[in-house]
Write an enzyme that holds these catalytic residues in place. Structure first.
Site, PDB file in Angstrom:
ATOM      1  N   GLU A 108      45.061   4.880  21.975  1.00 63.70           N
ATOM      2  CA  GLU A 108      45.658   6.221  21.832  1.00 63.70           C
ATOM      3  C   GLU A 108      44.940   6.995  20.743  1.00 63.70           C
ATOM      4  O   GLU A 108      44.361   6.404  19.837  1.00 63.70           O
ATOM      5  CB  GLU A 108      47.140   6.089  21.426  1.00 63.70           C
ATOM      6  N   LYS A 110      44.888   8.981  17.378  1.00 64.81           N
ATOM      7  CA  LYS A 110      45.730   8.937  16.185  1.00 64.81           C
ATOM      8  C   LYS A 110      45.919  10.378  15.703  1.00 64.81           C
ATOM      9  O   LYS A 110      45.026  10.972  15.100  1.00 64.81           O
ATOM     10  CB  LYS A 110      45.080   8.072  15.111  1.00 64.81           C
ATOM     11  N   ASP A 112      46.932  13.532  13.707  1.00 62.49           N
ATOM     12  CA  ASP A 112      47.044  13.712  12.258  1.00 62.49           C
ATOM     13  C   ASP A 112      48.191  14.663  11.931  1.00 62.49           C
ATOM     14  O   ASP A 112      48.024  15.859  11.744  1.00 62.49           O
ATOM     15  CB  ASP A 112      45.718  14.264  11.718  1.00 62.49           C
ATOM     16  N   TYR A 212      54.952   8.503  20.980  1.00 63.37           N
ATOM     17  CA  TYR A 212      54.079   7.360  21.289  1.00 63.37           C
ATOM     18  C   TYR A 212      54.713   5.990  21.070  1.00 63.37           C
ATOM     19  O   TYR A 212      54.046   4.977  21.176  1.00 63.37           O
ATOM     20  CB  TYR A 212      52.777   7.448  20.491  1.00 63.37           C
ATOM     21  N   LYS A 300      39.983   4.046  11.827  1.00 64.34           N
ATOM     22  CA  LYS A 300      39.856   5.336  11.139  1.00 64.34           C
ATOM     23  C   LYS A 300      38.426   5.852  11.273  1.00 64.34           C
ATOM     24  O   LYS A 300      37.479   5.111  11.002  1.00 64.34           O
ATOM     25  CB  LYS A 300      40.182   5.161   9.651  1.00 64.34           C
ATOM     26  N   CYS A 394      41.737  19.126 -25.470  1.00 62.59           N
ATOM     27  CA  CYS A 394      42.652  19.195 -24.323  1.00 62.59           C
ATOM     28  C   CYS A 394      42.653  20.630 -23.785  1.00 62.59           C
ATOM     29  O   CYS A 394      42.806  21.575 -24.566  1.00 62.59           O
ATOM     30  CB  CYS A 394      44.057  18.787 -24.757  1.00 62.59           C
ATOM     31  N   CYS A 397      46.608  21.894 -24.632  1.00 68.52           N
ATOM     32  CA  CYS A 397      47.133  22.035 -25.999  1.00 68.52           C
ATOM     33  C   CYS A 397      46.002  22.140 -27.038  1.00 68.52           C
ATOM     34  O   CYS A 397      46.254  22.322 -28.216  1.00 68.52           O
ATOM     35  CB  CYS A 397      48.068  20.878 -26.342  1.00 68.52           C
ATOM     36  N   CYS A 410      44.114  12.987 -24.157  1.00 66.22           N
ATOM     37  CA  CYS A 410      44.818  13.870 -25.075  1.00 66.22           C
ATOM     38  C   CYS A 410      45.933  13.006 -25.654  1.00 66.22           C
ATOM     39  O   CYS A 410      46.780  12.503 -24.914  1.00 66.22           O
ATOM     40  CB  CYS A 410      45.407  15.054 -24.312  1.00 66.22           C
ATOM     41  N   CYS A 415      51.930  17.494 -25.931  1.00 69.03           N
ATOM     42  CA  CYS A 415      51.141  18.319 -24.996  1.00 69.03           C
ATOM     43  C   CYS A 415      51.986  18.643 -23.750  1.00 69.03           C
ATOM     44  O   CYS A 415      52.520  17.743 -23.096  1.00 69.03           O
ATOM     45  CB  CYS A 415      49.873  17.564 -24.583  1.00 69.03           C
TER      46      CYS A 415
HETATM   47  S1  IVH Z   1      52.039   3.849  16.388  1.00 63.20           S
HETATM   48  C1  IVH Z   1      54.762   0.506  15.116  1.00 63.20           C
HETATM   49  N1  IVH Z   1      50.565   5.675  17.557  1.00 63.20           N
HETATM   50  O1  IVH Z   1      49.656   6.935  12.190  1.00 63.20           O
HETATM   51  C2  IVH Z   1      53.997   1.678  15.636  1.00 63.20           C
HETATM   52  N2  IVH Z   1      51.017   5.953  15.240  1.00 63.20           N
HETATM   53  O2  IVH Z   1      48.657   5.112  10.082  1.00 63.20           O
HETATM   54  C3  IVH Z   1      53.707   2.670  14.602  1.00 63.20           C
HETATM   55  N3  IVH Z   1      50.095   7.994  14.251  1.00 63.20           N
HETATM   56  O3  IVH Z   1      52.767   6.137  10.746  1.00 63.20           O
HETATM   57  C4  IVH Z   1      52.927   3.855  14.886  1.00 63.20           C
HETATM   58  N4  IVH Z   1      49.177   8.770  16.101  1.00 63.20           N
HETATM   59  O4  IVH Z   1      52.459   8.517  11.762  1.00 63.20           O
HETATM   60  C5  IVH Z   1      51.127   5.272  16.403  1.00 63.20           C
HETATM   61  N5  IVH Z   1      49.324   7.227  18.740  1.00 63.20           N
HETATM   62  C6  IVH Z   1      49.878   6.834  17.599  1.00 63.20           C
HETATM   63  C7  IVH Z   1      49.761   7.574  16.411  1.00 63.20           C
HETATM   64  C8  IVH Z   1      50.345   7.092  15.236  1.00 63.20           C
HETATM   65  C9  IVH Z   1      49.397   8.993  14.811  1.00 63.20           C
HETATM   66  C10 IVH Z   1      50.462   7.902  12.829  1.00 63.20           C
HETATM   67  C11 IVH Z   1      51.891   7.502  12.549  1.00 63.20           C
HETATM   68  C12 IVH Z   1      51.788   6.230  11.743  1.00 63.20           C
HETATM   69  C13 IVH Z   1      50.416   6.353  11.156  1.00 63.20           C
HETATM   70  C14 IVH Z   1      49.856   4.986  10.776  1.00 63.20           C
END
Ligand code: IVH
Length: 655
Positions: A108, A110, A112, A212, A300, A394, A397, A410, A415
């Site tokens: 999936e 991820k 943001d 998700y 990541k 500083c 201060c 400092c 301060c």
């Molecule tokens: S699964 C137990 N799926 O990434 C399952 N998380 O670094 C938990 N996130 O806290 C999460 N896209 O906020 C899952 N397709 C995705 C995601 C996802 C973004 C975020 C989520 C999680 C964080 C972890």
């Protein structure tokens, strides 16, 4: 008649929303949509008793809350482990393969944004909550209701919790900042928007949501993640169309490579790829670490580098008084964030890289990490650049700085910058966890003279009348703050030790000190040698701790806190003797008469046990209070020991 028309309009509007926001295939024009909405609004205004709670007109916002209610997640909202390169992905697959033969995965994007838990009762949205610390989040229902891709009611009249990510599209983010806001990236903008008391603000911010995760799939006879996604989509949730089941490591790496390249084509920001084992039983066999599932991981994306110019080098004061140089940069976009500041760590860092004001530099940003200047492009210099010089005073201060190792401090205890940073830290989540204090409130209270040191938080109740007169505060919000402050008096010692901003005493060290010395008086009395003799405490920490407690001002502060009845003892005592609870896994369900969930958890943990949120084959004991539901059923199905509250009390009484 009118009621029937209202129902009809709601149906039409909900379908139009679903087609537009979830399927991405609009079926009616904007004008038609507006006309239906206007008709519905008019009928509801004329017949207020007929207004349905799940009417799409609530999307326009308007509900204003006084403060955020806390929400306990029955099943903790866990985070994910991270992997950063191909060999770590291969390792993850190999770890899975040690437990599961021929695993299949779902890959999936991820997203943001910020994670959200949505709770539906009889098919109606009743609660939306942020993740918070994973166990306790905040109720953001009023704002979630304004997000059009979050259904107010779903296609089945069932009770269900689903989890996903609230996010802001790149386009909405740009529009928002163009309108005068100054959010660093879409994630911050989304988080800032759901943390508004007035839902009109969230409604105007055009947030979105992907779902998700289904925490309890077996309750719905679902045994793969793929089916969970399909089921949630059928219920009306917005699932990501790019989710993909992959059959082996090669397909997984192909997916990752594809999205690494095609990431810029997406209308929203992603910061990686999430890989999840598909089979729910396989997931259960793999289990969890304390923080995250072993059946999933997040790849990541690597940090990206961009070029920009150093406009200035400025100095900031932290809570320990450390004065840190930072680069003030020409704003640039890196991975969805607009960066105008980068840390320069300390004098040595700037000197060794020879970073000068006016230089063109490469900066790097990875995930949540503070951006860094990685190198200077010396060939771009034209001779006008200004060589760096560490400040000797500083910036706030102006007192002379003292050098300790690589850093400058400092040391003026009065301060203002240092004091404010300390106060902010004292309330922070891992310290005294006093919820409701933003940096701005602390700054204001400090400048008004209500907060001079950490102990003054406990005296704020004597200024209640005056605080209520301040702009932006009502009685309710002050009461909530005061209640949080009172509650923090019962924290275990390690939180206080961390909160006091003793140099080198981070969260873990605070815990070690608290566990070993049990109460603050023992620690105050302890000699350098005694502190130094503790396992995992080195001489630098021992020196800093003894110095801290030899300072009269610090002792005065501790006595003041004692006068306010702030707890000074370690409450997390772990029984190191073998008990029935040692290393066993417990699940609490239903409501207990003699304890809150948290109290029961503390008792179990103090006897060496582990508490988790969901029942699996690995669970040793389920403690079932009144009205225990699906978890009790699952425990019985799996043949797991079930205790009543009485049996639990009985077992506790043995220790
Ligand atoms: S699964 C137990 N799926 O990434 C399952 N998380 O670094 C938990 N996130 O806290 C999460 N896209 O906020 C899952 N397709 C995705 C995601 C996802 C973004 C975020 C989520 C999680 C964080 C972890």
């Amino acid at each position: 008649m009118i009621e029937k028309r209202i129902d009809e309009l709601i149906k039409i509007i909900n379908k139009a929303n679903y087609d537009y926001y979830t399927l991405d295939k609009p079926t009616i024009t904007d004008q038609e949509y507006d006309r239906y909405m206007q008709e519905l609004e008019r009928l509801e205004n004329e017949n207020p008793t007929l207004k349905r709670e799940d009417s799409p007109t609530v999307r326009v916002g308007g509900q204003i809350i006084d403060a955020f209610k806390k929400v306990t997640h029955e099943i903790p909202m866990l985070s994910l482990g991270n992997v950063f390169n191909e060999s770590e992905i291969i390792n993850f697959d190999e770890r899975v393969k040690k437990v599961v033969k021929d695993p299949k995965y779902v890959c999936e994007l991820k997203i943001d944004g910020l994670s959200v838990s949505l709770l539906y009762k009889k098919g109606k949205l009743v609660r939306a909550a942020t993740r918070g610390d994973g166990v306790t989040g905040e109720d953001i229902t009023h704002n979630a209701k304004t997000i059009k891709s979050i259904p107010l009611s779903i296609n089945k009249d069932i009770d269900i919790e689903v989890r996903g990510e609230i996010y802001m599209s790149k386009k909405s983010f740009e529009k928002l900042n163009a309108s005068g806001e100054n959010f660093a990236n879409p994630r911050n903008a989304a988080a800032g928007s759901v943390r508004q008391l007035d839902s009109k603000v969230a409604a105007s911010r055009k947030l979105d949501c992907f779902i998700y995760h289904l925490p309890d799939p077996e309750d719905y006879d679902i045994y793969t993640h793929e089916d969970a996604l399909r089921f949630m989509k059928e219920l009306g949730f917005n699932t990501n169309p790019n989710n993909k089941k992959v059959n082996d490591l090669k397909e997984m790496l192909d997916y990752i490579n594809y999205w690494t390249l095609n990431r810029p084509t997406l209308p929203y920001e992603i910061d990686g790829i999430v890989i999840k084992v598909n089979d729910i039983h396989d997931q259960q066999r793999l289990g969890f670490t304390a923080r995250s599932p072993k059946w999933a991981t997040a790849y990541k994306f690597p940090a990206t580098e961009v070029l920009t110019k150093v406009k200035n080098i400025i100095f900031t004061v932290g809570r320990t008084g450390q004065v840190t140089p930072s680069a003030d940069l020409e704003p640039v976009r890196v991975m969805g964030s607009v960066i105008s500041r980068a840390t320069l760590h300390n004098e040595d860092y700037v000197v060794s890289k020879d970073i000068r004001v006016g230089d063109v530099v490469a900066i790097k940003k990875a995930g949540d990490v503070i951006p860094e200047v990685v190198r200077v492009l010396e060939e771009r210099r034209d001779g006008t650049e200004k060589k760096f010089e560490m400040t000797k005073n500083c910036p706030i201060c102006h007192s002379s700085l003292v050098k300790k190792e690589a850093a400058y401090y400092c040391v003026n205890p009065h301060c203002d910058a240092k004091k404010q940073e300390k106060l902010i830290h004292f309330t922070s989540r891992k310290a005294m966890n006093i919820i409701g204090f933003g940096d701005r409130i602390i700054e204001d209270f400090y400048n008004l003279g209500y907060l001079k040191d950490d102990a003054d938080f406990y005296n704020l109740k004597n200024h209640k009348q005056k605080l209520m007169e301040l702009e932006g505060f009502g009685e309710k919000s002050i009461d909530n703050l005061l209640e949080e402050i009172e509650k923090s008096k019962n924290n275990s010692l390690e939180r206080l030790l961390f909160g006091l901003s003793i140099r080198y005493v981070g969260e873990k060290t605070a815990d070690i000190l608290a566990r070993n010395f049990k109460n603050i008086d023992n620690l105050i009395k302890a000699s350098y040698e005694e502190v130094n003799s503790i396992k995992d405490i080195g001489d630098v920490i021992a020196k800093s701790v003894t110095e801290y407690f030899n300072d009269e001002d610090n002792i005065r502060l501790i006595n003041k806190l004692k006068d306010y009845k702030v707890n000074m003892s370690y409450l997390k005592e772990v029984n190191t003797n073998e008990t029935f609870f040692t290393d066993k896994t417990f699940v609490l369900t239903g409501s207990l008469e003699n304890f809150t969930r948290d109290e029961a958890k503390i008792r179990i943990e103090s006897l060496g046990g582990i508490c988790t949120g969901s029942v699996s084959k690995k669970t040793d004991v389920v403690i079932a209070g009144a009205e225990a539901g699906s978890k009790l059923k699952k425990a019985t199905d799996l043949g797991i020991t079930v205790w009543t509250e009485e049996q639990f009390l009985n077992e506790l009484s043995k220790y």
